[in-house]
Design a protein around this motif. Structure first.
Motif, PDB file in Angstrom:
ATOM      1  N   LEU A   1     -19.433   7.544  47.262  1.00 57.27           N
ATOM      2  CA  LEU A   1     -19.309   8.690  48.156  1.00 57.27           C
ATOM      3  C   LEU A   1     -18.038   9.477  47.852  1.00 57.27           C
ATOM      4  O   LEU A   1     -18.060  10.716  47.810  1.00 57.27           O
ATOM      5  N   LEU A   2     -16.938   8.787  47.603  1.00 54.82           N
ATOM      6  CA  LEU A   2     -15.685   9.455  47.253  1.00 54.82           C
ATOM      7  C   LEU A   2     -15.841  10.246  45.960  1.00 54.82           C
ATOM      8  O   LEU A   2     -15.403  11.397  45.864  1.00 54.82           O
ATOM      9  N   LYS A   3     -16.486   9.653  44.971  1.00 54.01           N
ATOM     10  CA  LYS A   3     -16.700  10.322  43.680  1.00 54.01           C
ATOM     11  C   LYS A   3     -17.586  11.555  43.853  1.00 54.01           C
ATOM     12  O   LYS A   3     -17.306  12.623  43.298  1.00 54.01           O
ATOM     13  N   ILE A   4     -18.637  11.431  44.649  1.00 49.02           N
ATOM     14  CA  ILE A   4     -19.522  12.569  44.918  1.00 49.02           C
ATOM     15  C   ILE A   4     -18.743  13.684  45.603  1.00 49.02           C
ATOM     16  O   ILE A   4     -18.844  14.854  45.225  1.00 49.02           O
ATOM     17  N   GLU A   5     -17.950  13.320  46.583  1.00 51.53           N
ATOM     18  CA  GLU A   5     -17.157  14.321  47.306  1.00 51.53           C
ATOM     19  C   GLU A   5     -16.202  15.050  46.356  1.00 51.53           C
ATOM     20  O   GLU A   5     -16.083  16.277  46.406  1.00 51.53           O
ATOM     21  N   GLN A   6     -15.539  14.323  45.466  1.00 55.21           N
ATOM     22  CA  GLN A   6     -14.617  14.936  44.503  1.00 55.21           C
ATOM     23  C   GLN A   6     -15.361  15.874  43.557  1.00 55.21           C
ATOM     24  O   GLN A   6     -14.913  16.994  43.298  1.00 55.21           O
ATOM     25  N   GLU A   7     -16.494  15.415  43.050  1.00 59.22           N
ATOM     26  CA  GLU A   7     -17.293  16.240  42.130  1.00 59.22           C
ATOM     27  C   GLU A   7     -17.756  17.521  42.827  1.00 59.22           C
ATOM     28  O   GLU A   7     -17.716  18.605  42.245  1.00 59.22           O
ATOM     29  N   LEU A   8     -18.224  17.384  44.055  1.00 56.29           N
ATOM     30  CA  LEU A   8     -18.709  18.549  44.796  1.00 56.29           C
ATOM     31  C   LEU A   8     -17.591  19.548  45.082  1.00 56.29           C
ATOM     32  O   LEU A   8     -17.800  20.759  44.985  1.00 56.29           O
ATOM     33  N   LYS A   9     -16.405  19.043  45.447  1.00 55.89           N
ATOM     34  CA  LYS A   9     -15.286  19.945  45.730  1.00 55.89           C
ATOM     35  C   LYS A   9     -14.948  20.784  44.503  1.00 55.89           C
ATOM     36  O   LYS A   9     -14.770  22.004  44.602  1.00 55.89           O
ATOM     37  N   ILE A  10     -14.844  20.140  43.373  1.00 56.02           N
ATOM     38  CA  ILE A  10     -14.497  20.859  42.144  1.00 56.02           C
ATOM     39  C   ILE A  10     -15.606  21.832  41.759  1.00 56.02           C
ATOM     40  O   ILE A  10     -15.348  23.001  41.468  1.00 56.02           O
ATOM     41  N   HIS A  11     -16.840  21.361  41.783  1.00 55.72           N
ATOM     42  CA  HIS A  11     -17.982  22.210  41.422  1.00 55.72           C
ATOM     43  C   HIS A  11     -18.063  23.438  42.327  1.00 55.72           C
ATOM     44  O   HIS A  11     -18.272  24.559  41.860  1.00 55.72           O
ATOM     45  N   THR A  12     -17.872  23.215  43.620  1.00 53.78           N
ATOM     46  CA  THR A  12     -17.923  24.314  44.587  1.00 53.78           C
ATOM     47  C   THR A  12     -16.837  25.347  44.289  1.00 53.78           C
ATOM     48  O   THR A  12     -17.097  26.554  44.318  1.00 53.78           O
ATOM     49  N   GLU A  13     -15.643  24.889  43.995  1.00 57.19           N
ATOM     50  CA  GLU A  13     -14.554  25.813  43.657  1.00 57.19           C
ATOM     51  C   GLU A  13     -14.888  26.635  42.416  1.00 57.19           C
ATOM     52  O   GLU A  13     -14.641  27.833  42.379  1.00 57.19           O
ATOM     53  N   LEU A  14     -15.437  25.982  41.402  1.00 57.91           N
ATOM     54  CA  LEU A  14     -15.794  26.695  40.165  1.00 57.91           C
ATOM     55  C   LEU A  14     -16.817  27.783  40.456  1.00 57.91           C
ATOM     56  O   LEU A  14     -16.684  28.911  39.969  1.00 57.91           O
ATOM     57  N   GLU A  15     -17.818  27.438  41.236  1.00 62.04           N
ATOM     58  CA  GLU A  15     -18.851  28.425  41.551  1.00 62.04           C
ATOM     59  C   GLU A  15     -18.310  29.544  42.432  1.00 62.04           C
ATOM     60  O   GLU A  15     -18.538  30.723  42.143  1.00 62.04           O
ATOM     61  N   GLU A  16     -17.589  29.170  43.486  1.00 65.02           N
ATOM     62  CA  GLU A  16     -17.177  30.180  44.463  1.00 65.02           C
ATOM     63  C   GLU A  16     -16.028  31.056  43.978  1.00 65.02           C
ATOM     64  O   GLU A  16     -15.934  32.214  44.363  1.00 65.02           O
ATOM     65  N   GLN A  17     -15.146  30.514  43.156  1.00 64.64           N
ATOM     66  CA  GLN A  17     -14.018  31.313  42.683  1.00 64.64           C
ATOM     67  C   GLN A  17     -14.343  32.117  41.425  1.00 64.64           C
ATOM     68  O   GLN A  17     -13.781  33.189  41.220  1.00 64.64           O
ATOM     69  N   ILE A  18     -15.234  31.600  40.581  1.00 64.29           N
ATOM     70  CA  ILE A  18     -15.459  32.237  39.283  1.00 64.29           C
ATOM     71  C   ILE A  18     -16.896  32.721  39.093  1.00 64.29           C
ATOM     72  O   ILE A  18     -17.133  33.899  38.839  1.00 64.29           O
ATOM     73  N   PHE A  19     -17.864  31.814  39.217  1.00 65.62           N
ATOM     74  CA  PHE A  19     -19.243  32.161  38.855  1.00 65.62           C
ATOM     75  C   PHE A  19     -19.894  33.138  39.827  1.00 65.62           C
ATOM     76  O   PHE A  19     -20.428  34.170  39.417  1.00 65.62           O
ATOM     77  N   TYR A  20     -19.889  32.808  41.125  1.00 65.27           N
ATOM     78  CA  TYR A  20     -20.557  33.682  42.094  1.00 65.27           C
ATOM     79  C   TYR A  20     -19.978  35.099  42.110  1.00 65.27           C
ATOM     80  O   TYR A  20     -20.746  36.067  42.132  1.00 65.27           O
ATOM     81  N   PRO A  21     -18.652  35.269  42.102  1.00 66.85           N
ATOM     82  CA  PRO A  21     -18.131  36.644  42.083  1.00 66.85           C
ATOM     83  C   PRO A  21     -18.592  37.440  40.850  1.00 66.85           C
ATOM     84  O   PRO A  21     -18.944  38.619  40.967  1.00 66.85           O
ATOM     85  N   ALA A  22     -18.611  36.794  39.691  1.00 64.97           N
ATOM     86  CA  ALA A  22     -19.065  37.488  38.475  1.00 64.97           C
ATOM     87  C   ALA A  22     -20.550  37.833  38.588  1.00 64.97           C
ATOM     88  O   ALA A  22     -20.976  38.937  38.207  1.00 64.97           O
ATOM     89  N   PHE A  23     -21.324  36.916  39.119  1.00 62.20           N
ATOM     90  CA  PHE A  23     -22.763  37.137  39.311  1.00 62.20           C
ATOM     91  C   PHE A  23     -22.995  38.304  40.276  1.00 62.20           C
ATOM     92  O   PHE A  23     -23.815  39.188  40.012  1.00 62.20           O
ATOM     93  N   ARG A  24     -22.246  38.319  41.355  1.00 62.44           N
ATOM     94  CA  ARG A  24     -22.401  39.397  42.345  1.00 62.44           C
ATOM     95  C   ARG A  24     -21.996  40.754  41.773  1.00 62.44           C
ATOM     96  O   ARG A  24     -22.670  41.753  42.007  1.00 62.44           O
ATOM     97  N   ARG A  25     -20.901  40.778  41.025  1.00 60.93           N
ATOM     98  CA  ARG A  25     -20.450  42.053  40.429  1.00 60.93           C
ATOM     99  C   ARG A  25     -21.489  42.606  39.453  1.00 60.93           C
ATOM    100  O   ARG A  25     -21.691  43.815  39.379  1.00 60.93           O
ATOM    101  N   ALA A  26     -22.137  41.724  38.721  1.00 65.62           N
ATOM    102  CA  ALA A  26     -23.082  42.156  37.693  1.00 65.62           C
ATOM    103  C   ALA A  26     -24.460  42.482  38.260  1.00 65.62           C
ATOM    104  O   ALA A  26     -25.229  43.222  37.639  1.00 65.62           O
TER     105      ALA A  26
END
Length: 156
Positions: free
Chosen positions: A36-61
């Motif tokens: 559960l701890l490992k899943i939580e860590q993976e999700l936190k990092i993945h979420t940050e990558l998507e929300e800070q970088i991927f989603y904004p670029a996707f929305r702009r385009a």
């Protein structure tokens, strides 16, 4: 690695961890806690990558419909982070309730992953050039390293 490949790799990692967690029994308390701890860590990092970088670029385009996809995906992140994960963490790993809540988490994440991979990622491949996807992937790698080192510093 381009952004989409990187995110798909993350999805596979989380799905594998969730399957391992789901396969445990009430007696595997320590294993459940670690997974559960490992899943939580993976999700936190993945979420940050998507929300800070991927989603904004996707929305702009993209169009308004694309923005709606990104907003929905972000809300799914929020539901997992704010409701489901805290609930699981407060549940004793030795109970049947824990297993039920893990199943709900797995189903939510599988739905989220399926929508991204079926709808968002193919659309992103149309909207963003190969070069843009490579640059996003590089930015995501840099952010991942930073987030992991910050997590290790906090844990120490």
């Amino acid at each position: 690695m381009n952004a989409i490949e990187l995110l798909k790799k993350d999805h596979e990692t989380v799905k594998e961890l969730l399957s391992k967690l789901e396969d445990t029994t009430e007696r595997a308390v320590q294993t459940r806690k670690k997974l559960l701890l490992k899943i939580e860590q993976e999700l936190k990092i993945h979420t940050e990558l998507e929300e800070q970088i991927f989603y904004p670029a996707f929305r702009r385009a993209g169009s308004k419909d694309d923005a709606v996809l990104a907003i929905e995906a972000k809300e799914e992140h929020r539901a997992v982070e704010a409701l489901v994960l805290p609930d699981i963490k407060e549940t004793s790993p030795s109970t049947l309730e824990f297993a039920g809540r893990v199943k709900v988490l797995k189903e939510l994440l599988e739905h989220h992953i399926e929508e991204e991979e079926r709808d968002m990622f193919p659309q992103a491949s149309k909207l963003l050039s190969k070069r843009q996807l490579q640059e996003l992937g590089q930015s995501m790698e840099v952010l991942r390293k930073s987030l992991k080192s910050n997590a290790q510093t906090k844990a120490a």
